[in-house]
Write an enzyme that holds these catalytic residues in place. Structure first.
Site, short mmCIF file in Angstrom:
data_model
loop_
_atom_site.label_atom_id
_atom_site.label_comp_id
_atom_site.label_asym_id
_atom_site.label_seq_id
_atom_site.Cartn_x
_atom_site.Cartn_y
_atom_site.Cartn_z
N SER A 156 35.89 43.88 45.01
CA SER A 156 35.62 45.06 45.81
C SER A 156 36.87 45.92 46.02
CB SER A 156 35.00 44.68 47.15
OG SER A 156 35.90 43.92 47.89
N SER A 171 44.25 45.80 47.26
CA SER A 171 43.93 44.38 47.06
C SER A 171 43.18 43.89 48.28
CB SER A 171 45.23 43.57 46.91
OG SER A 171 44.97 42.18 46.97
N HIS A 172 42.55 42.73 48.18
CA HIS A 172 41.99 42.11 49.36
C HIS A 172 43.07 41.64 50.33
CE1 HIS A 172 38.35 42.02 47.06
NE2 HIS A 172 37.70 41.65 48.13
N SER A 173 44.27 41.44 49.80
CA SER A 173 45.30 40.78 50.59
C SER A 173 46.46 41.72 50.87
CB SER A 173 45.80 39.56 49.80
OG SER A 173 47.05 39.12 50.31
N GLY A 191 40.08 41.56 52.57
CA GLY A 191 39.03 42.53 52.24
C GLY A 191 39.71 43.84 51.90
#
Lengths: 133, 133
Positions: B71, B9-11, B45
């Site tokens: 992404s 994940s981004h987080s 990210g």
């Protein structure tokens, strides 16, 4: 039209992370994100009272409610039953995955007041286009 | 059979939260959970190198890979392309929502070595049985 995105999970880390991720991507004033994971004591678990407070705290907003699993889902349903009729009319349990659905709904809600469209984008999220390999 | 659940994940808050939630529910030694959210610098990210390291760190496990969006999904695909053939054979991009899918897969993997069954449980997760109201 104001829109509130209510994030319900056993884990406040998860709902805080989603809120952060959304707020990095969009800052529309018409959209408010509520991170409602965990119990009132900050433990793993979920709490219908947090959900009801979020509805009370956004008196003129459509409330889009996302939950992940187990008793988080049950508490989102329980909260509905404890609201008054006017609140129930603007309380929407969204049949979509928590992270992917809430993200898609929030981004769409930043540019659209079409509730059907927002809900549809949320329901279509979560597909990765992967076959299992 | 060893099974690794890779959370992308981004987080990192999101993936840490999922890992905590899973580990509270099941402690099977055959299942290892990797929280791979965020960049190497701890920012929002995602990072394909973290994914490759997790595959290297579980040399004899089937790796079930879950990602949320954008992404994070792309980096999970990119990591596949950077693995060698033997690693690719045990690297499975699971077409399921991040929180709900990973949770269902991990719980199933704690009691089953049937990879098809584990993947199926993950893909069926995320349905709340809610019509939008």
């Amino acid at each position: 039209m104001k829109k509130s995105i209510l994030l319900v999970s056993h884990s406040i880390k998860i709902t805080d992370g989603i809120k952060e991720m959304i707020e990095q991507m969009q800052k529309a004033e018409s959209v408010q994100i509520f991170s409602l994971g965990g119990t009132a004591e900050g433990e793993l678990g979920s709490d219908s009272m947090k959900i009801i407070e979020a509805v009370n705290d956004s008196p003129d907003a459509e409330c889009l409610v996302f939950a992940d699993l187990g008793s988080a889902v049950l508490n989102a349903e329980l909260a509905f039953d404890m609201l008054d009729e006017a609140q129930q009319a603007r309380y929407h349990l969204v049949n979509a995955p928590l992270v992917e659905g809430a993200f898609a709904a929030a981004i769409t809600a930043g540019v659209s007041d079409d509730l059907d469209q927002i809900l549809q984008e949320a329901k279509n999220a979560g597909r990765k286009g992967w076959d299992n390999r």
